[in-house]
Design a protein around this motif. Structure first.
Motif, PDB file in Angstrom:
ATOM      1  N   ARG A 104       0.849  -1.190   0.000  1.00  0.00           N
ATOM      2  CA  ARG A 104       0.000   0.000   0.000  1.00  0.00           C
ATOM      3  C   ARG A 104       0.882   1.235   0.000  1.00  0.00           C
ATOM      4  N   GLY A 105       0.497   2.229  -0.806  1.00  0.00           N
ATOM      5  CA  GLY A 105       1.185   3.508  -0.809  1.00  0.00           C
ATOM      6  C   GLY A 105       0.187   4.641  -0.898  1.00  0.00           C
ATOM      7  N   PHE A 106      -0.077   5.304   0.227  1.00  0.00           N
ATOM      8  CA  PHE A 106      -0.998   6.437   0.283  1.00  0.00           C
ATOM      9  C   PHE A 106      -0.198   7.673   0.675  1.00  0.00           C
ATOM     10  N   PHE A 107      -0.320   8.730  -0.131  1.00  0.00           N
ATOM     11  CA  PHE A 107       0.491   9.924   0.042  1.00  0.00           C
ATOM     12  C   PHE A 107      -0.382  11.172  -0.076  1.00  0.00           C
ATOM     13  N   SER A 108       0.162  12.316   0.370  1.00  0.00           N
ATOM     14  CA  SER A 108      -0.517  13.599   0.218  1.00  0.00           C
ATOM     15  C   SER A 108       0.477  14.661  -0.224  1.00  0.00           C
ATOM     16  N   LYS A 123       0.668  -1.812  -9.187  1.00  0.00           N
ATOM     17  CA  LYS A 123       0.732  -2.521 -10.471  1.00  0.00           C
ATOM     18  C   LYS A 123      -0.365  -3.571 -10.575  1.00  0.00           C
ATOM     19  N   ALA A 124      -0.537  -4.354  -9.502  1.00  0.00           N
ATOM     20  CA  ALA A 124      -1.539  -5.416  -9.529  1.00  0.00           C
ATOM     21  C   ALA A 124      -2.929  -4.885  -9.177  1.00  0.00           C
ATOM     22  N   ARG A 125      -3.006  -3.961  -8.213  1.00  0.00           N
ATOM     23  CA  ARG A 125      -4.289  -3.409  -7.777  1.00  0.00           C
ATOM     24  C   ARG A 125      -4.155  -1.904  -7.661  1.00  0.00           C
ATOM     25  N   ARG A 126      -4.846  -1.183  -8.549  1.00  0.00           N
ATOM     26  CA  ARG A 126      -4.713   0.274  -8.591  1.00  0.00           C
ATOM     27  C   ARG A 126      -5.132   0.929  -7.278  1.00  0.00           C
ATOM     28  N   GLU A 127      -6.056   0.298  -6.573  1.00  0.00           N
ATOM     29  CA  GLU A 127      -6.541   0.899  -5.339  1.00  0.00           C
ATOM     30  C   GLU A 127      -5.485   0.888  -4.221  1.00  0.00           C
ATOM     31  N   ASP A 128      -4.364   0.201  -4.443  1.00  0.00           N
ATOM     32  CA  ASP A 128      -3.299   0.180  -3.443  1.00  0.00           C
ATOM     33  C   ASP A 128      -2.440   1.444  -3.473  1.00  0.00           C
ATOM     34  N   TYR A 129      -2.665   2.303  -4.466  1.00  0.00           N
ATOM     35  CA  TYR A 129      -1.897   3.543  -4.577  1.00  0.00           C
ATOM     36  C   TYR A 129      -2.848   4.729  -4.620  1.00  0.00           C
ATOM     37  N   ARG A 130      -2.501   5.786  -3.885  1.00  0.00           N
ATOM     38  CA  ARG A 130      -3.331   7.000  -3.917  1.00  0.00           C
ATOM     39  C   ARG A 130      -2.473   8.214  -3.561  1.00  0.00           C
ATOM     40  N   MET A 131      -2.634   9.280  -4.341  1.00  0.00           N
ATOM     41  CA  MET A 131      -2.008  10.566  -4.049  1.00  0.00           C
ATOM     42  C   MET A 131      -3.120  11.567  -3.793  1.00  0.00           C
ATOM     43  N   GLN A 132      -3.206  12.040  -2.566  1.00  0.00           N
ATOM     44  CA  GLN A 132      -4.257  12.978  -2.172  1.00  0.00           C
ATOM     45  C   GLN A 132      -3.735  14.408  -2.275  1.00  0.00           C
ATOM     46  N   THR A 133      -4.574  15.325  -2.746  1.00  0.00           N
ATOM     47  CA  THR A 133      -4.261  16.747  -2.727  1.00  0.00           C
ATOM     48  C   THR A 133      -5.450  17.474  -2.097  1.00  0.00           C
ATOM     49  N   THR A 134      -5.346  18.771  -1.967  1.00  0.00           N
ATOM     50  CA  THR A 134      -6.433  19.520  -1.340  1.00  0.00           C
ATOM     51  C   THR A 134      -7.655  19.638  -2.243  1.00  0.00           C
TER      52      THR A 134
END
Length: 245
Positions: A104-108, A123-134
């Motif tokens: 999992r990689g969740f960032f802001s 790569k395998a599951r897109r929901e495992d990565y997220r870049m949050q902004t305001t």
């Protein structure tokens, strides 16, 4: 004190002063390149100065000063370059190449701008990565992309290879390689812009194989220190906000 007990005591002292102990968890990334002021801090702890080789992990807020630039290399193979006067946070990060545990990689990105080349996470599951902004959330489909806030608080997003999806309360927009978009606020649908110009020292997006990152601290063929790319879209930002990711 026996020799074995002394060895255990000495090891404890060494670990207590190590970066991993300061982070309280296994490091997510190491600093590959830094120039100017750059710090990292955990909640309720004072900032620590970052130098080449410094480790950062979940919970760290990473800040660059007005002239600071920073490049991180994550354990999943991803790379991230922060522009001057930026604030980036590692919200949650889990990755172990040798075990089947979930990644999992969740960032802001809270201020400034960045460019990143994603790694194995997502790569395998897109929901495992997220870049949050305001103003939007960025989801990936295997990619190299950049984000930057405009002075009016809007966000600019550019895809250099692969695809990203920019989502907020107004809807979602899929950006292919060479496309850019702008998000004015968290309620306005992302709007596609014109094609951004190529970065100095590289060809069209996805064309030359030059990512803007370099293993030795310089961008290949340009003589520009790694991570010193121009603002996304060369001007006001374009961008994303939290949606389905």
């Amino acid at each position: 004190m026996s020799r074995n007990l002394f060895a255990v005591w000495l090891l404890g002292l060494l670990l207590a002063g190590s970066p991993a102990a300061v982070l309280g968890a296994e490091a997510a990334a190491r600093v590959a390149f830094v120039v100017g002021e750059a710090t990292a801090s955990l909640p309720d702890q004072p900032p620590r100065q970052l130098v080449r080789g410094s480790e950062v992990g979940p919970g760290d807020s990473i800040r660059t000063g007005p002239g600071g630039r920073l490049q991180l290399r994550f354990s999943d193979g991803s790379q991230l370059s922060l522009n001057p006067d930026s604030l980036f946070r590692i919200d949650d990060y889990q990755f172990a190449a040798t075990t089947p545990q979930p990644a999992r990689g969740f960032f802001s990105l809270l201020q400034g701008g960045l460019r990143t080349i994603t790694g194995l996470i997502g790569k395998a599951r897109r929901e495992d990565y997220r870049m949050q902004t305001t103003v939007a959330t960025i989801g990936i489909r295997g990619t190299d992309y950049g984000l930057e806030y405009a002075t009016d608080g809007g966000l600019g997003a550019t895809t250099y290879s692969g695809q990203i999806e920019v989502c907020n309360e107004g809807g979602c927009l899929l950006l292919d390689a060479g496309e850019s978009a702008r998000v004015n606020d968290g309620h306005s649908r992302p709007v596609r812009n014109g094609t951004p110009p190529p970065l100095p020292g590289s060809g069209p997006a996805g064309g030359s194989g030059d990512s803007g990152f370099a293993a030795s601290g310089e961008r290949r063929g340009s003589g520009i220190p790694g991570g010193q790319q121009p603002p996304v879209n060369g001007g006001p930002s374009t961008a994303p906000t939290g949606g389905r990711y």
